[in-house]
Design a protein around this motif. Structure first.
Motif, PDB file in Angstrom:
ATOM      1  N   GLN A  39       0.843  -1.184   0.000  1.00  0.00           N
ATOM      2  CA  GLN A  39       0.000   0.000   0.000  1.00  0.00           C
ATOM      3  C   GLN A  39       0.883   1.241   0.000  1.00  0.00           C
ATOM      4  OE1 GLN A  39      -2.880   0.352   3.182  1.00  0.00           O
ATOM      5  NE2 GLN A  39      -4.096   1.788   1.973  1.00  0.00           N
ATOM      6  N   VAL A  40       0.814   1.978  -1.091  1.00  0.00           N
ATOM      7  CA  VAL A  40       1.505   3.258  -1.172  1.00  0.00           C
ATOM      8  C   VAL A  40       0.714   4.263  -0.338  1.00  0.00           C
ATOM      9  CG1 VAL A  40       2.255   5.110  -2.713  1.00  0.00           C
ATOM     10  CG2 VAL A  40       2.417   2.728  -3.444  1.00  0.00           C
ATOM     11  N   PRO A  41       1.402   5.126   0.416  1.00  0.00           N
ATOM     12  CA  PRO A  41       0.682   6.085   1.262  1.00  0.00           C
ATOM     13  C   PRO A  41      -0.367   6.868   0.490  1.00  0.00           C
ATOM     14  CG  PRO A  41       3.008   6.142   1.790  1.00  0.00           C
ATOM     15  CD  PRO A  41       2.855   5.242   0.592  1.00  0.00           C
ATOM     16  N   LEU A  45      -4.625  -0.697  -2.002  1.00  0.00           N
ATOM     17  CA  LEU A  45      -3.751  -1.863  -1.976  1.00  0.00           C
ATOM     18  C   LEU A  45      -3.392  -2.291  -3.394  1.00  0.00           C
ATOM     19  CD1 LEU A  45      -5.577  -3.940   0.772  1.00  0.00           C
ATOM     20  CD2 LEU A  45      -3.413  -2.713   1.024  1.00  0.00           C
ATOM     21  N   GLU A  46      -2.161  -2.743  -3.563  1.00  0.00           N
ATOM     22  CA  GLU A  46      -1.679  -3.260  -4.836  1.00  0.00           C
ATOM     23  C   GLU A  46      -1.134  -4.658  -4.611  1.00  0.00           C
ATOM     24  OE1 GLU A  46       1.358  -2.113  -8.509  1.00  0.00           O
ATOM     25  OE2 GLU A  46       1.736  -1.317  -6.494  1.00  0.00           O
ATOM     26  N   TRP A  47      -1.720  -5.627  -5.304  1.00  0.00           N
ATOM     27  CA  TRP A  47      -1.257  -6.996  -5.203  1.00  0.00           C
ATOM     28  C   TRP A  47       0.010  -7.186  -6.020  1.00  0.00           C
ATOM     29  CZ3 TRP A  47      -1.318 -10.914  -9.101  1.00  0.00           C
ATOM     30  CH2 TRP A  47      -1.008 -12.193  -8.629  1.00  0.00           C
ATOM     31  N   ILE A  48       1.011  -7.797  -5.431  1.00  0.00           N
ATOM     32  CA  ILE A  48       2.302  -7.977  -6.072  1.00  0.00           C
ATOM     33  C   ILE A  48       2.405  -9.348  -6.738  1.00  0.00           C
ATOM     34  CG2 ILE A  48       4.800  -8.091  -5.718  1.00  0.00           C
ATOM     35  CD1 ILE A  48       4.361  -6.211  -3.290  1.00  0.00           C
ATOM     36  N   GLY A  49       2.039 -10.385  -6.018  1.00  0.00           N
ATOM     37  CA  GLY A  49       2.112 -11.721  -6.570  1.00  0.00           C
ATOM     38  C   GLY A  49       1.872 -12.769  -5.514  1.00  0.00           C
ATOM     39  N   TYR A  50       1.817 -14.026  -5.944  1.00  0.00           N
ATOM     40  CA  TYR A  50       1.677 -15.131  -5.003  1.00  0.00           C
ATOM     41  C   TYR A  50       2.471 -16.332  -5.473  1.00  0.00           C
ATOM     42  CZ  TYR A  50      -1.829 -17.437  -8.086  1.00  0.00           C
ATOM     43  OH  TYR A  50      -2.471 -18.052  -9.132  1.00  0.00           O
ATOM     44  N   LYS A  51       2.709 -17.209  -4.547  1.00  0.00           N
ATOM     45  CA  LYS A  51       3.323 -18.490  -4.852  1.00  0.00           C
ATOM     46  C   LYS A  51       2.683 -19.548  -3.966  1.00  0.00           C
ATOM     47  CE  LYS A  51       7.720 -20.960  -5.330  1.00  0.00           C
ATOM     48  NZ  LYS A  51       7.464 -21.277  -6.751  1.00  0.00           N
ATOM     49  N   HIS A  52       2.269 -20.653  -4.578  1.00  0.00           N
ATOM     50  CA  HIS A  52       1.711 -21.755  -3.815  1.00  0.00           C
ATOM     51  C   HIS A  52       2.829 -22.592  -3.232  1.00  0.00           C
ATOM     52  CE1 HIS A  52      -0.444 -25.514  -2.932  1.00  0.00           C
ATOM     53  NE2 HIS A  52      -1.494 -24.723  -2.795  1.00  0.00           N
ATOM     54  N   GLY A  53       2.539 -23.175  -2.081  1.00  0.00           N
ATOM     55  CA  GLY A  53       3.552 -23.947  -1.388  1.00  0.00           C
ATOM     56  C   GLY A  53       4.125 -25.093  -2.194  1.00  0.00           C
ATOM     57  N   PRO A  87      11.871   5.478  -5.755  1.00  0.00           N
ATOM     58  CA  PRO A  87      11.060   6.031  -4.666  1.00  0.00           C
ATOM     59  C   PRO A  87       9.583   5.685  -4.765  1.00  0.00           C
ATOM     60  CG  PRO A  87      12.675   7.642  -5.359  1.00  0.00           C
ATOM     61  CD  PRO A  87      12.778   6.496  -6.324  1.00  0.00           C
ATOM     62  N   GLU A  88       9.092   5.390  -5.974  1.00  0.00           N
ATOM     63  CA  GLU A  88       7.691   5.020  -6.143  1.00  0.00           C
ATOM     64  C   GLU A  88       7.370   3.652  -5.538  1.00  0.00           C
ATOM     65  OE1 GLU A  88       9.456   6.609  -8.704  1.00  0.00           O
ATOM     66  OE2 GLU A  88       8.431   8.401  -7.947  1.00  0.00           O
ATOM     67  N   ASP A  89       8.388   2.893  -5.172  1.00  0.00           N
ATOM     68  CA  ASP A  89       8.186   1.618  -4.511  1.00  0.00           C
ATOM     69  C   ASP A  89       8.052   1.760  -2.996  1.00  0.00           C
ATOM     70  OD1 ASP A  89       8.263  -0.163  -6.801  1.00  0.00           O
ATOM     71  OD2 ASP A  89      10.409   0.314  -6.925  1.00  0.00           O
ATOM     72  N   THR A  90       8.178   2.973  -2.492  1.00  0.00           N
ATOM     73  CA  THR A  90       7.968   3.212  -1.071  1.00  0.00           C
ATOM     74  C   THR A  90       6.540   2.855  -0.701  1.00  0.00           C
ATOM     75  OG1 THR A  90       9.648   4.954  -0.925  1.00  0.00           O
ATOM     76  CG2 THR A  90       7.908   4.960   0.740  1.00  0.00           C
ATOM     77  N   GLY A 109      -0.190 -10.396   7.648  1.00  0.00           N
ATOM     78  CA  GLY A 109       0.774  -9.846   8.577  1.00  0.00           C
ATOM     79  C   GLY A 109       0.415  -8.414   8.893  1.00  0.00           C
ATOM     80  N   GLN A 110       1.112  -7.829   9.845  1.00  0.00           N
ATOM     81  CA  GLN A 110       0.836  -6.447  10.233  1.00  0.00           C
ATOM     82  C   GLN A 110       1.382  -5.433   9.237  1.00  0.00           C
ATOM     83  OE1 GLN A 110       2.282  -5.894  14.235  1.00  0.00           O
ATOM     84  NE2 GLN A 110       0.471  -6.863  15.134  1.00  0.00           N
ATOM     85  N   GLY A 111       2.268  -5.851   8.370  1.00  0.00           N
ATOM     86  CA  GLY A 111       2.859  -4.971   7.391  1.00  0.00           C
ATOM     87  C   GLY A 111       4.154  -4.361   7.893  1.00  0.00           C
ATOM     88  N   THR A 112       5.028  -4.041   6.966  1.00  0.00           N
ATOM     89  CA  THR A 112       6.287  -3.392   7.306  1.00  0.00           C
ATOM     90  C   THR A 112       6.549  -2.254   6.327  1.00  0.00           C
ATOM     91  OG1 THR A 112       8.649  -3.758   7.764  1.00  0.00           O
ATOM     92  CG2 THR A 112       7.695  -4.977   5.916  1.00  0.00           C
ATOM     93  N   GLN A 113       6.939  -1.115   6.855  1.00  0.00           N
ATOM     94  CA  GLN A 113       7.209   0.064   6.043  1.00  0.00           C
ATOM     95  C   GLN A 113       8.569  -0.064   5.375  1.00  0.00           C
ATOM     96  OE1 GLN A 113       5.449   3.078   5.408  1.00  0.00           O
ATOM     97  NE2 GLN A 113       7.163   3.514   4.023  1.00  0.00           N
ATOM     98  N   VAL A 114       8.602   0.169   4.073  1.00  0.00           N
ATOM     99  CA  VAL A 114       9.851   0.207   3.317  1.00  0.00           C
ATOM    100  C   VAL A 114       9.929   1.542   2.590  1.00  0.00           C
ATOM    101  CG1 VAL A 114      11.269  -0.831   1.529  1.00  0.00           C
ATOM    102  CG2 VAL A 114       9.881  -2.285   3.020  1.00  0.00           C
ATOM    103  N   THR A 115      11.000   2.259   2.819  1.00  0.00           N
ATOM    104  CA  THR A 115      11.230   3.543   2.175  1.00  0.00           C
ATOM    105  C   THR A 115      12.404   3.412   1.221  1.00  0.00           C
ATOM    106  OG1 THR A 115      10.392   4.784   4.081  1.00  0.00           O
ATOM    107  CG2 THR A 115      11.787   5.969   2.520  1.00  0.00           C
ATOM    108  N   VAL A 116      12.216   3.867  -0.014  1.00  0.00           N
ATOM    109  CA  VAL A 116      13.282   3.868  -1.007  1.00  0.00           C
ATOM    110  C   VAL A 116      13.833   5.280  -1.088  1.00  0.00           C
ATOM    111  CG1 VAL A 116      13.936   3.424  -3.383  1.00  0.00           C
ATOM    112  CG2 VAL A 116      12.204   1.994  -2.272  1.00  0.00           C
TER     113      VAL A 116
END
Length: 118
Positions: A39-41, A45-53, A87-90, A109-116
């Motif tokens: 989620q960009v501020p 929400l933007e879905w990135i991808g998935y992988k099955h086990g 920076p747009e990936d922040t 998950g609770q999410g984690t902030q990533v800043t570029v």
């Protein structure tokens, strides 16, 4: 109960690779689809991808050329790598379990902030 926890560096420099991990407890990572969403501020929400086990992998067309998701079944761990960041990936990055394989996210998950930034 099922719990997911994201971890990784909160600051990544432009052009480098963003790498995050998601540890899963309370469920086998082999049995479901494991997604990454961001989620960009101020945006949705933007879905990135998935992988099955034990099965298929699929990435968002807008990000697939830069995205790699891997699973370590022995450690119940999902890893996201996003290359050539700008920076747009922040964003806040989330991992989530997809029970049905098409966006039925029942645990996050609770999410984690990533800043570029430099």
């Amino acid at each position: 109960q099922v719990q997911l926890q994201e971890s990784g560096p909160g600051l990544v420099k432009p052009s480098q690779t963003l790498s995050l991990s998601c540890t899963v407890s309370g469920a086998s990572i082999r049995s479901y689809w494991w997604s990454w969403i961001r989620q960009v501020p101020g945006k949705g929400l933007e879905w990135i991808g998935y992988k099955h086990g034990i099965g298929n992998t699929y990435y968002s067309p807008s990000l697939e050329n830069r995205t790699f998701i891997s699973l370590d079944t022995s450690k119940n761990l999902s890893t996201l790598q996003l290359t050539s960041v700008t920076p747009e990936d922040t964003a806040v990055y989330f991992c989530a379990r997809d029970r049905e394989g098409w966006g039925s996210f029942d645990y996050w998950g609770q999410g984690t902030q990533v800043t570029v930034s430099e």
